[in-house]
Design a protein around this motif. Structure first.
Motif, short mmCIF file in Angstrom:
data_model
loop_
_atom_site.label_atom_id
_atom_site.label_comp_id
_atom_site.label_asym_id
_atom_site.label_seq_id
_atom_site.Cartn_x
_atom_site.Cartn_y
_atom_site.Cartn_z
N ALA A 1 0.83 -1.21 0.00
CA ALA A 1 0.00 0.00 0.00
C ALA A 1 0.87 1.26 0.00
CB ALA A 1 -0.94 0.00 1.20
N GLY A 2 1.92 1.24 0.79
CA GLY A 2 2.84 2.38 0.80
C GLY A 2 3.53 2.58 -0.54
N GLY A 3 3.90 1.48 -1.16
CA GLY A 3 4.52 1.55 -2.49
C GLY A 3 3.55 2.07 -3.53
N LEU A 4 2.28 1.69 -3.42
CA LEU A 4 1.26 2.18 -4.35
C LEU A 4 1.07 3.70 -4.18
CD1 LEU A 4 -0.92 1.71 -6.48
CD2 LEU A 4 -2.50 1.21 -4.61
N CYS A 5 0.96 4.15 -2.94
CA CYS A 5 0.82 5.59 -2.68
C CYS A 5 2.06 6.35 -3.17
CB CYS A 5 0.61 5.84 -1.19
SG CYS A 5 -0.96 5.23 -0.59
N GLY A 6 3.24 5.79 -2.93
CA GLY A 6 4.46 6.43 -3.40
C GLY A 6 4.56 6.48 -4.92
N THR A 7 4.10 5.43 -5.57
CA THR A 7 4.12 5.40 -7.03
C THR A 7 3.19 6.47 -7.61
OG1 THR A 7 4.65 3.05 -7.04
CG2 THR A 7 3.72 3.96 -9.06
N VAL A 8 2.00 6.57 -7.05
CA VAL A 8 1.06 7.59 -7.52
C VAL A 8 1.62 8.98 -7.27
CG1 VAL A 8 -1.24 8.57 -7.13
CG2 VAL A 8 -0.95 6.10 -7.28
N ALA A 9 2.21 9.20 -6.10
CA ALA A 9 2.80 10.51 -5.80
C ALA A 9 3.98 10.82 -6.72
CB ALA A 9 3.23 10.56 -4.34
N SER A 10 4.73 9.81 -7.09
CA SER A 10 5.89 10.05 -7.94
C SER A 10 5.49 10.48 -9.35
CB SER A 10 6.78 8.81 -8.00
OG SER A 10 6.17 7.78 -8.74
N TYR A 11 4.27 10.15 -9.77
CA TYR A 11 3.79 10.63 -11.07
C TYR A 11 3.74 12.16 -11.09
CZ TYR A 11 2.36 5.84 -12.19
OH TYR A 11 2.34 4.51 -12.45
N ALA A 12 3.37 12.76 -9.96
CA ALA A 12 3.33 14.23 -9.89
C ALA A 12 4.74 14.79 -10.03
CB ALA A 12 2.70 14.68 -8.58
N LEU A 13 5.72 14.12 -9.41
CA LEU A 13 7.11 14.58 -9.54
C LEU A 13 7.58 14.46 -10.99
CD1 LEU A 13 8.81 13.00 -6.40
CD2 LEU A 13 8.29 15.41 -6.81
N LEU A 14 7.21 13.38 -11.64
CA LEU A 14 7.60 13.22 -13.04
C LEU A 14 6.96 14.29 -13.92
CD1 LEU A 14 7.34 9.34 -13.27
CD2 LEU A 14 9.41 10.68 -13.61
N HIS A 15 5.72 14.60 -13.63
CA HIS A 15 5.02 15.62 -14.41
C HIS A 15 5.62 17.01 -14.18
CE1 HIS A 15 1.77 17.59 -16.50
NE2 HIS A 15 1.56 18.37 -15.46
N ALA A 16 6.07 17.27 -12.96
CA ALA A 16 6.58 18.60 -12.62
C ALA A 16 8.06 18.79 -12.96
CB ALA A 16 6.38 18.86 -11.13
N ALA A 17 8.74 17.74 -13.36
CA ALA A 17 10.17 17.84 -13.65
C ALA A 17 10.42 18.83 -14.78
CB ALA A 17 10.74 16.47 -14.00
N ALA A 18 11.24 19.84 -14.50
CA ALA A 18 11.48 20.89 -15.48
C ALA A 18 12.92 20.93 -15.99
CB ALA A 18 11.13 22.25 -14.87
N SER A 19 13.81 20.22 -15.32
CA SER A 19 15.21 20.20 -15.73
C SER A 19 15.68 18.76 -15.80
CB SER A 19 16.05 21.00 -14.74
OG SER A 19 16.10 20.34 -13.49
N PRO A 20 16.79 18.52 -16.45
CA PRO A 20 17.31 17.15 -16.51
C PRO A 20 17.58 16.55 -15.13
CG PRO A 20 18.35 18.46 -18.20
CD PRO A 20 17.55 19.41 -17.35
N SER A 21 18.12 17.34 -14.23
CA SER A 21 18.44 16.81 -12.90
C SER A 21 17.16 16.50 -12.11
CB SER A 21 19.33 17.77 -12.12
OG SER A 21 18.66 18.99 -11.91
N SER A 22 16.13 17.33 -12.25
CA SER A 22 14.88 17.04 -11.55
C SER A 22 14.19 15.83 -12.17
CB SER A 22 13.96 18.26 -11.53
OG SER A 22 13.54 18.59 -12.84
N LEU A 23 14.36 15.62 -13.46
CA LEU A 23 13.79 14.44 -14.11
C LEU A 23 14.48 13.17 -13.62
CD1 LEU A 23 11.82 13.22 -16.13
CD2 LEU A 23 13.56 13.58 -17.90
N VAL A 24 15.80 13.21 -13.52
CA VAL A 24 16.55 12.05 -13.02
C VAL A 24 16.13 11.75 -11.58
CG1 VAL A 24 18.84 11.22 -12.39
CG2 VAL A 24 18.48 12.31 -14.61
N THR A 25 16.01 12.78 -10.76
CA THR A 25 15.58 12.59 -9.38
C THR A 25 14.17 12.00 -9.32
OG1 THR A 25 16.94 14.45 -8.68
CG2 THR A 25 15.18 13.77 -7.18
#
Length: 81
Positions: free
Chosen positions: A26-50
């Motif tokens: 369940a924690g992994g599922l919540c983290g995966t969904v939250a990480s989609y927002a990080l992927l969407h918000a990535a504006a630079s190469p380093s933020s995309l890698v992170t």
């Protein structure tokens, strides 16, 4: 690949030690969904890698306990068949 491998091993080990796989999944599922927002918000190469590293950590925290959970569901007499 390193983050994914380490997360897979760590989440599998932690779910063995704690004894419950449902909360880790369940924690992994919540983290995966939250990480989609990080992927969407990535504006630079380093933020995309992170963001990809965070995604891999979360995804493997989801998948590792599920893989072990399926093995737990097989009766001992049926394992290896």
């Amino acid at each position: 690949a390193v983050a994914a491998s380490l997360a897979n091993i760590a989440a599998g080990w932690a779910s063995d030690v704690i004894g419950t796989r449902r909360w880790w999944a369940a924690g992994g599922l919540c983290g995966t969904v939250a990480s989609y927002a990080l992927l969407h918000a990535a504006a630079s190469p380093s933020s995309l890698v992170t963001a990809v590293i965070v995604y891999q950590l979360a995804r493997n925290t989801l998948l590792s306990p599920i893989a072990a959970w399926t093995a737990d569901a097989v009766p001992d007499r049926r394992k290896g068949l």
